[in-house]
Design a protein around this motif. Structure first.
Motif, PDB file in Angstrom:
ATOM      1  N   ASP A 146      24.190  87.361  36.677  1.00  0.00           N
ATOM      2  CA  ASP A 146      23.938  88.060  35.408  1.00  0.00           C
ATOM      3  C   ASP A 146      25.212  88.080  34.558  1.00  0.00           C
ATOM      4  O   ASP A 146      25.190  87.801  33.359  1.00  0.00           O
ATOM      5  CB  ASP A 146      23.472  89.488  35.730  1.00  0.00           C
ATOM      6  CG  ASP A 146      23.210  90.294  34.475  1.00  0.00           C
ATOM      7  OD1 ASP A 146      22.530  89.766  33.566  1.00  0.00           O
ATOM      8  OD2 ASP A 146      23.677  91.450  34.400  1.00  0.00           O
ATOM      9  N   ILE A 169      24.844  87.770  22.230  1.00  0.00           N
ATOM     10  CA  ILE A 169      24.527  89.150  22.639  1.00  0.00           C
ATOM     11  C   ILE A 169      25.238  90.129  21.705  1.00  0.00           C
ATOM     12  O   ILE A 169      24.657  91.111  21.228  1.00  0.00           O
ATOM     13  CB  ILE A 169      24.916  89.378  24.126  1.00  0.00           C
ATOM     14  CG1 ILE A 169      24.066  88.463  25.022  1.00  0.00           C
ATOM     15  CG2 ILE A 169      24.733  90.834  24.516  1.00  0.00           C
ATOM     16  CD1 ILE A 169      24.518  88.374  26.470  1.00  0.00           C
ATOM     17  N   ARG A 202      17.246  90.906  31.414  1.00  0.00           N
ATOM     18  CA  ARG A 202      17.528  90.481  32.785  1.00  0.00           C
ATOM     19  C   ARG A 202      16.276  90.706  33.630  1.00  0.00           C
ATOM     20  O   ARG A 202      15.661  91.770  33.573  1.00  0.00           O
ATOM     21  CB  ARG A 202      18.693  91.311  33.336  1.00  0.00           C
ATOM     22  CG  ARG A 202      18.949  91.024  34.797  1.00  0.00           C
ATOM     23  CD  ARG A 202      20.075  91.854  35.361  1.00  0.00           C
ATOM     24  NE  ARG A 202      20.094  91.728  36.813  1.00  0.00           N
ATOM     25  CZ  ARG A 202      21.052  92.190  37.580  1.00  0.00           C
ATOM     26  NH1 ARG A 202      22.076  92.820  37.046  1.00  0.00           N
ATOM     27  NH2 ARG A 202      21.006  92.038  38.882  1.00  0.00           N
ATOM     28  N   ALA A 240      27.800  85.441  25.295  1.00  0.00           N
ATOM     29  CA  ALA A 240      28.451  86.631  24.729  1.00  0.00           C
ATOM     30  C   ALA A 240      28.355  86.714  23.202  1.00  0.00           C
ATOM     31  O   ALA A 240      27.987  87.764  22.658  1.00  0.00           O
ATOM     32  CB  ALA A 240      29.898  86.703  25.196  1.00  0.00           C
ATOM     33  N   ARG A 251      25.783  86.441  30.845  1.00  0.00           N
ATOM     34  CA  ARG A 251      26.209  87.297  29.723  1.00  0.00           C
ATOM     35  C   ARG A 251      27.471  86.735  29.072  1.00  0.00           C
ATOM     36  O   ARG A 251      27.653  86.830  27.858  1.00  0.00           O
ATOM     37  CB  ARG A 251      26.468  88.733  30.203  1.00  0.00           C
ATOM     38  CG  ARG A 251      25.201  89.511  30.451  1.00  0.00           C
ATOM     39  CD  ARG A 251      25.507  90.927  30.934  1.00  0.00           C
ATOM     40  NE  ARG A 251      24.297  91.602  31.359  1.00  0.00           N
ATOM     41  CZ  ARG A 251      23.455  92.243  30.558  1.00  0.00           C
ATOM     42  NH1 ARG A 251      23.718  92.328  29.266  1.00  0.00           N
ATOM     43  NH2 ARG A 251      22.366  92.823  31.027  1.00  0.00           N
ATOM     44  N   GLN A 252      28.337  86.141  29.909  1.00  0.00           N
ATOM     45  CA  GLN A 252      29.560  85.541  29.376  1.00  0.00           C
ATOM     46  C   GLN A 252      29.231  84.286  28.554  1.00  0.00           C
ATOM     47  O   GLN A 252      29.781  84.080  27.473  1.00  0.00           O
ATOM     48  CB  GLN A 252      30.475  85.171  30.543  1.00  0.00           C
ATOM     49  CG  GLN A 252      31.955  85.224  30.207  1.00  0.00           C
ATOM     50  CD  GLN A 252      32.795  84.772  31.400  1.00  0.00           C
ATOM     51  OE1 GLN A 252      32.411  84.990  32.558  1.00  0.00           O
ATOM     52  NE2 GLN A 252      33.927  84.150  31.119  1.00  0.00           N
ATOM     53  N   TYR A 288      18.798  90.725  25.267  1.00  0.00           N
ATOM     54  CA  TYR A 288      19.055  89.989  26.517  1.00  0.00           C
ATOM     55  C   TYR A 288      18.243  90.689  27.596  1.00  0.00           C
ATOM     56  O   TYR A 288      18.454  91.877  27.865  1.00  0.00           O
ATOM     57  CB  TYR A 288      20.559  90.041  26.821  1.00  0.00           C
ATOM     58  CG  TYR A 288      20.973  89.444  28.147  1.00  0.00           C
ATOM     59  CD1 TYR A 288      21.435  88.136  28.233  1.00  0.00           C
ATOM     60  CD2 TYR A 288      20.939  90.215  29.323  1.00  0.00           C
ATOM     61  CE1 TYR A 288      21.838  87.592  29.447  1.00  0.00           C
ATOM     62  CE2 TYR A 288      21.337  89.684  30.542  1.00  0.00           C
ATOM     63  CZ  TYR A 288      21.792  88.362  30.600  1.00  0.00           C
ATOM     64  OH  TYR A 288      22.198  87.832  31.805  1.00  0.00           O
TER      65      TYR A 288
END
Ligand code: UGA
Length: 467
Positions: free
Chosen positions: A179, A190, A198, A187, A183-184, A196
Motif C-alpha cells: 500500500d 493523491i 485500498r 503521490a 501511495r508513493q 485512493y
C-alpha cells in the motif's frame, strides 16, 4: 522511484509516459522490437492525443527509456507494472491470461530483492491471488516479491488525461508495504485529491470488469430503448437527454447508435460472464448476455436499414462507410462496429469504400477485402448510400450540400446519431437513424427487388488480439 512497465500497448505506453511525467524513472519493456524502437524514438506507435508529446518530454528529461529483457527490467525497477493484453480466448467467452502469466514466469526468477509487481491488465477475479503465489514460489526474494492489483480505467482517446487525472485509484494489496509503495507511486495524484481506495486483490480485479460491464449495460439499455422508440415513433436522442438530467442516470454513455466495440467492453463483458459461471453465480449475471446480444443487433439493424434503402438487395450498391475505428479519437479497430458493418455490407454484395481520418492503416490490415480510401471525397463519389459509422468531428464538419453533389443518391444513414440532421435534410438528403424518426426526403428505394441473405458472421467479432 524506479519503475518498469511491461507491455507497451494502449495501456502500457501511456502508463510509462505518464509515470515519467510524474517524475519517476521508467523503463518500458515489450516483446515486440518494432514497438520498442518506435517508442525509444519518442514516436507514439498508435494514435493517442498527447502521447507523443509526453514521450518526447520523458525521454529528453532522461527519465523514460524503452527496451531490454525481463532480466534487465528486474535489475532496473523496484516496482513493475504488468500492462499486457488479456484478449478473448478463441472459442470461449473467457479472457486469455496467458500473457500475464508469461510475464510472472519470465520476471519472477530475476527478482532477487524486495519488489512490488503491480498488475494493471484486466483479469478475471481470482487470477491475482494465483499469480501472487506463483511469484513467491519463483522469485529468489520469495515473499519479499509481492503482488498488488491496480486496475486502469483509461479510455482510448483520453488516455493521457485519464491517467494523470483519474476519477479514482484502486489498490488491491495484501500488505501495508505494498500500500505504501503504491501511495508513493501515485503521490502527486493523491495530493491533488484523487480518491485512493485500498482493497483486496479480488475487489480490485472486479472493480475493472464490473465498471466495463456496467458501462456496456448502460449503452445497451439506451440502444434497446432506441428500438422501442423506432416502434413507437419516438426519439431516443431526446429521451436520452431527458433521462440524463436525472443525476442518478447522467448523460454520459447514453449515446444511442451503433453500440460498443473495442478491445475492452465486449471482451470484458464476456469474460465476466464466463467467470461468473465458473464461480457458480452465472444466473446473477445472465442479463449481460442480453447486453451483448442487444449490442450485436445494432450492427445487424444498420445493415438491414441499408438493405431497405437499397430496395431490398445490397448487390452492386455503392456504399461509403465513414469511419472504421471503434470510436473517434483512436485508430483502434478491434471489434469495431464500423468495420463489422462495412464488412457485412461487402459480404452482401455492396461495393464498400471505407474512410477513417486515423484508422486507415489498421482498417486495411483488419479488413483487407474492403476498399480503403484516403479522403471522404473518394469514399462518397457516386455512392448510393453514405453510412456515418464513427462519429469523428471531421464528419460533423462536412458540408452536406458539397457532399450531395458528389454522391449518386443523397441518402445518409447516421448510425451514430451525431450529424446535424436538419442541415443535411435542408441540403436535400434523406437521413435515416436508429431510434429517431426517419422523416425527410423520402428517397425511393430504387434498387433490386431480390432480398440478399448475407452472412452476419462478421457482425460480432469474438476474438481480438490483445493490446
Ligand atoms: C473502456 C472504458 O470506458 C474505460 O474506462 C476502460 O479503462 C477501458 O474500456 C479499458 O478497459 O481499457 P474504451 O474502450 O476506450 O474504454 O472506450 P469507451 O469510450 O468506453 O467506448 C466504448 C464503446 O462504446 C465505443 O465503441 C463507443 O463508441 C461506444 N459508446 C460509448 C456508445 O455506443 N455510446 C456511448 O454513449 C458511449
Amino acid at each position: 522511484m524506479k519503475i518498469t512497465v511491461i507491455g507497451t500497448g494502449y495501456l502500457g505506453a501511456v502508463h510509462a509516459a505518464c509515470m515519467a511525467e510524474l517524475g519517476h524513472h521508467v523503463l518500458g519493456v515489450d516483446s515486440r522490437p518494432d514497438r520498442i524502437a518506435r517508442l525509444a524514438w519518442g514516436e507514439a506507435p498508435f494514435y493517442e492525443p498527447g502521447l507523443a508529446e509526453l514521450l518526447t518530454r520523458g525521454i529528453s528529461a532522461g527519465r523514460l527509456s524503452f527496451g531490454g529483457s525481463l532480466a534487465e527490467a528486474a535489475a532496473f525497477g523496484d516496482v513493475h507494472f504488468i500492462c499486457v493484453g488479456t484478449p478473448q480466448l478463441p472459442g470461449s467467452l473467457a479472457a486469455d491470461t496467458g500473457h500475464v502469466e508469461g510475464v510472472i514466469e519470465g520476471l519472477a526468477p530475476h527478482l532477487t530483492r524486495a519488489t512490488l509487481v503491480v498488475g494493471k491488465s484486466t483479469v478475471p477475479v481470482g487470477t491475482a491471488s494465483g499469480l501472487a503465489r506463483r511469484l513467491a514460489e519463483l522469485a529468489p526474494a520469495a515473499t519479499a516479491a509481492e503482488l498488488a492489483w491496480n486496475p486502469e480505467f483509461l479510455r482510448e482517446g483520453y488516455a493521457v488525461r485519464d491517467t494523470l487525472e483519474p476519477d479514482r485509484l484502486v489498490a488491491g494489496v495484501t500488505s501495508e508495504a505494498a500500500d505504501a509503495v503504491l501511495r508513493q507511486v501515485y503521490a502527486p495524484l493523491i495530493e491533488a485529491g484523487t480518491p485512493y481506495i485500498r482493497t483486496d486483490l479480488g475487489t480490485a480485479e472486479l472493480a475493472k470488469v464490473s465498471a466495463n460491464a456496467f458501462l456496456a449495460t448502460k449503452i445497451s439499455f439506451i440502444n434497446a430503448m432506441a428500438d422501442v422508440c423506432d416502434a413507437a415513433g419516438a426519439d431516443v436522442v431526446t429521451l436520452a437527454e431527458v433521462l440524463g438530467y436525472d443525476a442518478r442516470i447522467g448523460h454520459k454513455g447514453m449515446a444511442a447508435g451503433l453500440g460498443f466495440g473495442g478491445g475492452c467492453l465486449p471482451k470484458d463483458l464476456r469474460a465476466l460472464l464466463a467467470r461468473s459461471e465458473e464461480l457458480g453465480v452465472g444466473d446473477s449475471l445472465r442479463f449481460l448476455h442480453e447486453v451483448d446480444v442487444v449490442n450485436t443487433r445494432r450492427r445487424e439493424a444498420v445493415v438491414e436499414l441499408a438493405r431497405e434503402l437499397a430496395g431490398g438487395s445490397l448487390a452492386s450498391v455503392s456504399v461509403a462507410a465513414l469511419g472504421a475505428a471503434f470510436k473517434p479519437e483512436t485508430d483502434d479497430v478491434r471489434d469495431s462496429p464500423a468495420l463489422a458493418v462495412a464488412t457485412a455490407l461487402h459480404e452482401a454484395g455492396a461495393r464498400v469504400r471505407v474512410h477513417d481520418p486515423k484508422a486507415g492503416d489498421n482498417a486495411i490490415q483488419a479488413a483487407p477485402a474492403l476498399e480503403h480510401v484516403p479522403d471522404v471525397e473518394s469514399a462518397v463519389e457516386g455512392a448510393d448510400i453514405v453510412l456515418h459509422l464513427t462519429e469523428w468531428r471531421h464528419y460533423q464538419e462536412i458540408d452536406p450540400a458539397w457532399l450531395g453533389a458528389i454522391v449518386r443518391r443523397p441518402v445518409l444513414i447516421d448510425a451514430r446519431n451525431a450529424l446535424p440532421h436538419a442541415r443535411w435534410r435542408e441540403a436535400g438528403w434523406t437521413v435515416r437513424c436508429l431510434g429517431t424518426p426517419g422523416a425527410g426526403g423520402g428517397a425511393a428505394p430504387v434498387r433490386h427487388a431480390t432480398q440478399g441473405a448475407e452472412s452476419q458472421s462478421m457482425l460480432s467479432q469474438q476474438h481480438q488480439p490483445g493490446g
